[in-house]
Scaffold this active site. Structure first.
Site, mmCIF file in Angstrom:
data_model
loop_
_atom_site.group_PDB
_atom_site.id
_atom_site.type_symbol
_atom_site.label_atom_id
_atom_site.label_comp_id
_atom_site.label_asym_id
_atom_site.label_seq_id
_atom_site.Cartn_x
_atom_site.Cartn_y
_atom_site.Cartn_z
ATOM 1 N N LYS A 238 0.906 -1.202 0.028
ATOM 2 C CA LYS A 238 0.105 -0.140 -0.167
ATOM 3 C C LYS A 238 0.806 1.171 0.055
ATOM 4 C CE LYS A 238 -4.461 -2.296 1.401
ATOM 5 N NZ LYS A 238 -5.357 -2.362 2.383
ATOM 6 N N ARG A 273 -3.224 -10.359 4.909
ATOM 7 C CA ARG A 273 -3.613 -10.482 3.561
ATOM 8 C C ARG A 273 -2.561 -9.796 2.640
ATOM 9 N NH1 ARG A 273 -5.858 -7.102 -0.040
ATOM 10 N NH2 ARG A 273 -7.384 -7.935 -1.688
HETATM 11 N N1 HH2 Z 1 -7.101 -4.309 1.019
HETATM 12 C C1 HH2 Z 1 -7.739 -4.113 -0.094
HETATM 13 C C2 HH2 Z 1 -8.557 -5.010 -0.806
HETATM 14 N N2 HH2 Z 1 -9.364 -5.699 0.161
HETATM 15 N N3 HH2 Z 1 -9.714 -6.636 2.408
HETATM 16 C C3 HH2 Z 1 -9.252 -6.562 3.778
HETATM 17 N N4 HH2 Z 1 -9.619 -7.445 4.697
HETATM 18 N N5 HH2 Z 1 -8.123 -5.961 4.258
HETATM 19 C C4 HH2 Z 1 -7.556 -4.850 3.492
HETATM 20 O O1 HH2 Z 1 -6.935 -4.182 3.856
HETATM 21 C C5 HH2 Z 1 -8.096 -5.094 2.012
HETATM 22 C C6 HH2 Z 1 -8.903 -5.833 1.486
HETATM 23 C C7 HH2 Z 1 -6.929 -3.123 -1.313
HETATM 24 O O2 HH2 Z 1 -5.871 -3.794 -1.719
HETATM 25 P P1 HH2 Z 1 -5.727 -4.677 -3.222
HETATM 26 O O3 HH2 Z 1 -6.846 -5.787 -3.251
HETATM 27 O O4 HH2 Z 1 -4.565 -5.258 -3.177
HETATM 28 O O5 HH2 Z 1 -6.078 -3.756 -4.210
HETATM 29 P P2 HH2 Z 1 -7.238 -2.964 -4.981
HETATM 30 O O6 HH2 Z 1 -8.304 -2.630 -4.173
HETATM 31 O O7 HH2 Z 1 -6.768 -1.978 -6.008
HETATM 32 O O8 HH2 Z 1 -7.927 -4.289 -6.006
#
Ligand code: HH2
Length: 295
Positions: A238, A273
């Site tokens: 992040k 995660r």
């Molecule tokens: N962060 C993201 C998505 N889902 N779920 C939980 N429980 N906790 C988190 O911190 C979290 C999450 C955002 O990251 P990412 O899926 O890598 O990116 P994007 O939202 O651009 O798909």
């Protein structure tokens, strides 16, 4: 103990039963690892990577081999400023992948969604956990999870991803996030989800500045003590890590991710995660051994 956490954990098959509790997947003698599998064109670090079914399956296999306990499938980016996709599109992206992963790999699958219809389609297709970054803002999602006996991960988020980085205002961020997660847990319980099916997540990067994210990760134990449910954190790649280490490219933030995961585990986190499962697993094992040595 540390020796337990050092045993190989890859290829575990531990889909919770329909009467399952979080303790089947989230227990204190290991750190539960959710591997991120975004089937989106625009996620901030893995967008487009798992766009077709074969790529998603290969990615999932690699994550299980690296030690993931749960595959977290998402069909909508929630990065800051992301525009929402339609429910139909989100289901079209996620449902076939969940179905294929459930059938071919048999591993526990979580569906990363804020929408009841998407959660329902994924649970029908074989998912057993609903991962909702909005902490159950949609009461219908909580009802679906309750009816299906799913585990839920309730994340902390004020507002919407598209606007969450505007007007950020916290006093004591740990206390306020704890209060708001307690309210989310109460909403989930009121919808019929037993407390032993709930995991809480302080929502790293969701409407928080770097100092807020650091305070949340360093003080996980306060959430555990306050909420009495397992705590998951999701710092992976992040922006605050990019800011701290002057690394603008998300895919190059795995080392800083592992450092953040290690600190959060040392501070009490039950689950992480992550995109890079292999590295996070090692960081978590060492941090867990140190946490146990501190007692
Ligand atoms: N962060 C993201 C998505 N889902 N779920 C939980 N429980 N906790 C988190 O911190 C979290 C999450 C955002 O990251 P990412 O899926 O890598 O990116 P994007 O939202 O651009 O798909």
């Amino acid at each position: 103990m540390a020796s337990k956490s050092a045993k190989p954990e890859s290829h575990e098959r531990e889909r919770p039963s329909s009467t399952g509790r979080t303790t089947e997947l989230f227990h204190r003698d290991r750190v539960t690892i959710l591997g991120v599998l975004n089937v989106t064109p625009d996620s901030f670090s893995d967008g487009g990577r798992f766009a077709d079914l074969a790529a998603a399956l290969a990615g999932a296999r690699a994550q299980l081999a690296a030690g993931a306990h749960v595959l977290d499938v998402g069909g909508e980016s929630t990065r800051p400023g992301a525009q929402p996709v339609t429910t139909v599109e989100e289901i079209a992206r996620t449902r076939p992948v969940v179905e294929a992963l459930a059938k071919e790999l048999g591993a526990p699958i979580s569906i990363d969604t804020r929408r009841a219809e998407v959660a329902e389609a994924a649970l029908d297709a074989g998912a057993c956990i609903v991962n909702d970054v909005s902490g159950g803002a949609d009461a219908a999602l909580l009802r679906v999870a309750a009816q299906r006996g799913a585990l839920v991960i309730l994340g902390h988020l004020r507002g919407q991803p598209a606007t969450m980085m505007r007007d950020i205002a916290f006093g004591d961020v740990v206390a306020e996030v704890g209060d708001e997660l307690a309210a989310a847990i109460a909403r989930a319980e009121a919808a019929g989800i037993a407390r032993e099916r709930i995991v809480a997540d302080p929502g790293i990067g969701f409407g928080k500045r770097t100092a807020h994210n650091l305070a949340l990760l360093a003080n996980v134990e306060r959430f555990r003590a306050r909420l009495g449910v397992p705590i998951l954190v999701g710092p992976s790649r992040k922006a605050f890590l990019g800011e701290l280490t002057s690394e603008p490219v998300p895919a190059r933030r795995d080392l800083s991710t592992h450092a953040a995961c290690a600190v959060a585990v040392f501070a009490g986190a039950d689950a992480v995660r992550v995109h890079d499962v292999a590295g996070a697993r090692i960081a978590a094992q060492v941090a867990l051994a140190l946490r146990e040595a501190r007692r």
